[in-house]
Design a protein around this motif. Structure first.
Motif, short mmCIF file in Angstrom:
data_model
loop_
_atom_site.label_atom_id
_atom_site.label_comp_id
_atom_site.label_asym_id
_atom_site.label_seq_id
_atom_site.Cartn_x
_atom_site.Cartn_y
_atom_site.Cartn_z
N VAL A 49 14.70 2.43 9.30
CA VAL A 49 13.46 2.65 9.52
C VAL A 49 12.90 3.99 9.04
CG1 VAL A 49 13.89 3.88 11.64
CG2 VAL A 49 11.50 2.74 11.28
N GLY A 50 12.02 4.12 8.01
CA GLY A 50 11.59 5.37 7.47
C GLY A 50 10.08 5.67 7.49
N ALA A 51 9.53 6.49 6.38
CA ALA A 51 8.26 6.61 6.23
C ALA A 51 7.49 5.21 5.95
CB ALA A 51 8.11 7.57 5.27
N VAL A 52 8.01 4.33 5.14
CA VAL A 52 7.55 2.79 5.02
C VAL A 52 7.08 2.15 6.22
CG1 VAL A 52 9.82 1.93 4.63
CG2 VAL A 52 7.80 1.00 3.18
N ASP A 53 7.62 2.46 7.26
CA ASP A 53 7.48 1.90 8.32
C ASP A 53 6.09 2.35 9.12
OD1 ASP A 53 9.58 -0.28 8.31
OD2 ASP A 53 10.81 1.48 8.32
N GLU A 54 5.82 3.47 8.88
CA GLU A 54 4.56 4.07 9.49
C GLU A 54 3.27 3.65 9.35
OE1 GLU A 54 7.21 8.59 9.36
OE2 GLU A 54 5.39 8.07 7.94
N ARG A 55 2.33 4.09 10.32
CA ARG A 55 0.94 3.66 9.99
C ARG A 55 0.10 5.05 9.95
NH1 ARG A 55 3.21 0.10 8.25
NH2 ARG A 55 2.98 -2.12 8.83
N ASN A 56 -1.11 4.68 9.39
CA ASN A 56 -2.12 6.05 9.35
C ASN A 56 -2.25 6.35 10.54
OD1 ASN A 56 -2.34 5.54 6.59
ND2 ASN A 56 -4.04 4.11 6.62
N GLY A 57 -2.27 7.48 10.64
CA GLY A 57 -2.32 8.72 11.99
C GLY A 57 -1.25 8.83 12.63
N THR A 58 -0.09 8.36 12.20
CA THR A 58 1.20 8.93 12.81
C THR A 58 2.29 9.08 11.59
OG1 THR A 58 1.89 6.78 13.27
CG2 THR A 58 0.81 7.86 15.01
N THR A 59 1.64 9.35 10.25
CA THR A 59 2.59 9.50 9.24
C THR A 59 3.42 10.89 9.49
OG1 THR A 59 1.13 10.75 8.14
CG2 THR A 59 1.09 8.56 7.72
#
Length: 453
Positions: A49-59
């Protein structure tokens, strides 16, 4: 060179080493790479799990959690994890990328059990103190300022990816956008940990002077008790087709102008079938794989139109990848001119190809440079983990080397013809402002892979 090239070949592996794997009942994979040349061990826990799994608002939340992993558990006080590793005579750290988050210790082999116990503890017993989080998120924001906001090249590269990708999460920086960091809460970080830091989303890699059966027994003892949980893998958010050149300009205090060209190209997903990925890796080496490679020889030393130039490609990733050309023009030349000159060198290969002799020399340099990594048990652990996290297998490492050796001049010429058109291109340019202590108003917010802690 400005951007390091040829990362696929970072997959070289110690053939002399003996590697075994098994999976605990809770879903955690254990890979043991025996290398008995020195009484040391590299112990790594990789979470897919890394930044690719994040969503806008919680990058930036993946990297923020990496920092919090050193802030205490139900058993350990804040900072005690690192203190214990130091008392054992080891060193430890962690890193977050777009595709994964990893934690490691390098220790004398008799101390392996102790660090396993520490990692197993913080997988499930991590504490989330709001005061500690408040202090640590300020550290992360300062890291962003130092690594990106105050670094013009990093600002350009961040703007490049944000422009190149319209939908895919790779458009967001690993460290996160500053506004998201400023509004992040300890609850965001805890939710991330609870969702992803489960044994069935983790891979342990142990490399060094160990016995595989003993490592398996220790893994069962310390990690086997951690309960696996169902989780939903992030949706891919595939990138829509690009329909023309994209351009972005960054104005920032800097000594020299700079330009980077990014072409969308295939990634490596199937080692047996993806011929173009290997040809692209060799093409990057032809352009910039050694001291007198084509870009430097022509544009820096012969024509003297650039101070620095580079080419890079890495096909190992969970998401889409790009082939980069970059450089800083020499005095009297412009970024527009250098952009054309960089593309002309690829066009020259597309038109004229490369000779067998040049290709042999390039591949020899490329592969020999990677073989030196076999001297490091930590390097071996890194390659195993990175391959596994990308969706490939450490078992493919030797095959990758063989596939690279087999690349032909015709394949290199073919990819130069196929992937470097306008519709695949994004160009980012740095326009230097006077060097002052004050950043320009509205400067881009942030930067790249975070450290460590």
């Amino acid at each position: 060179m400005l951007l390091a090239g040829s990362i696929i070949l970072a997959s070289s592996f110690a053939q002399a080493a003996q590697t075994e794997e098994f999976t605990l009942k809770n879903g955690m994979k254990i890979i043991v790479n025996e290398d008995h040349r020195a009484p040391t061990v590299a112990h790594m826990i990789w979470y897919r799990v890394g930044a690719v799994d994040e969503r806008n608002g919680t990058t930036g939340v993946a990297h923020a959690l990496e920092h919090m992993m050193f802030k205490g558990t139900k058993k350990l006080k804040v900072g005690e994890f690192s203190q214990r590793v130091a008392q054992l005579g080891g060193r430890e750290n962690a890193f977050t990328s777009k595709d994964y988050t990893a934690y490691f210790q390098q220790i004398e082999k008799s101390k392996l059990e102790a660090v396993m116990a520490l990692e197993a503890d913080r997988m499930v017993n991590l504490q989330f103190d709001k005061n500690e989080f408040a202090k640590e998120i300020r550290v992360v924001m300062e890291e962003r300022r130092l690594r990106t906001d105050d670094q013009p090249i990093a600002m350009v590269q961040e703007a490049l990816t944000a422009t190149a990708y319209a939908a895919h999460p790779y458009r967001n920086p690993v460290i996160g956008w500053m506004d998201d960091l400023q509004n992040m809460t300890v609850a965001d970080v805890k939710a991330w940990h609870d969702a992803w830091y489960v044994p069935n989303n983790a891979t342990m890699v142990v490399s060094g002077d160990v016995d595989a059966k003993q490592v398996f027994a220790l893994a069962e003892k310390y990690f086997g008790r951690n309960v696996g949980r169902a989780f939903t893998r992030t949706r891919p958010q595939n990138e829509p087709p690009q329909l023309g050149i994209k351009r972005v300009t960054v104005k920032a205090p800097a000594e020299n102008p700079y330009v980077v060209l990014a072409f969308k190209v295939p990634a490596l997903h199937d080692v047996k079938k993806d011929d173009d990925a290997f040809a692209l890796d060799v093409l990057a080496a032809v352009l910039d794989g050694y001291d007198n490679a084509r870009l430097t020889a022509k544009l820096v030393r012969t024509d003297r139109v650039a101070n620095e130039v580079g080419a890079s490609y890495s096909g190992v990733a969970r998401g889409p990848v790009m082939f980069l050309l970059d450089g800083s023009p020499a005095a009297g030349n412009t970024t527009e001119q250098l952009e054309k000159q960089l593309r002309a060198e690829v066009t020259r290969i597309a038109t004229d190809g490369v000779s067998e002799a040049e290709l042999k020399r390039v591949k020899t340099q490329l592969i020999a440079g990677q073989v030196y990594k076999r001297d490091s048990v930590f390097g071996q652990a890194m390659e195993i983990g990175a391959m596994e996290m990308s969706g490939l297998s450490y078992k493919d490492i030797d095959l990758i080397i063989e596939r690279l050796r087999a690349v032909t001049p015709q394949q290199v010429q073919s990819v130069a013809q196929k992937y470097f058109g306008d519709d695949a291109l994004t160009v980012a340019t740095l326009v230097p402002l006077p060097m002052t202590d004050k950043r320009p108003a509205g400067s881009a917010d942030s930067a790249a892979n975070g450290p460590l802690h």
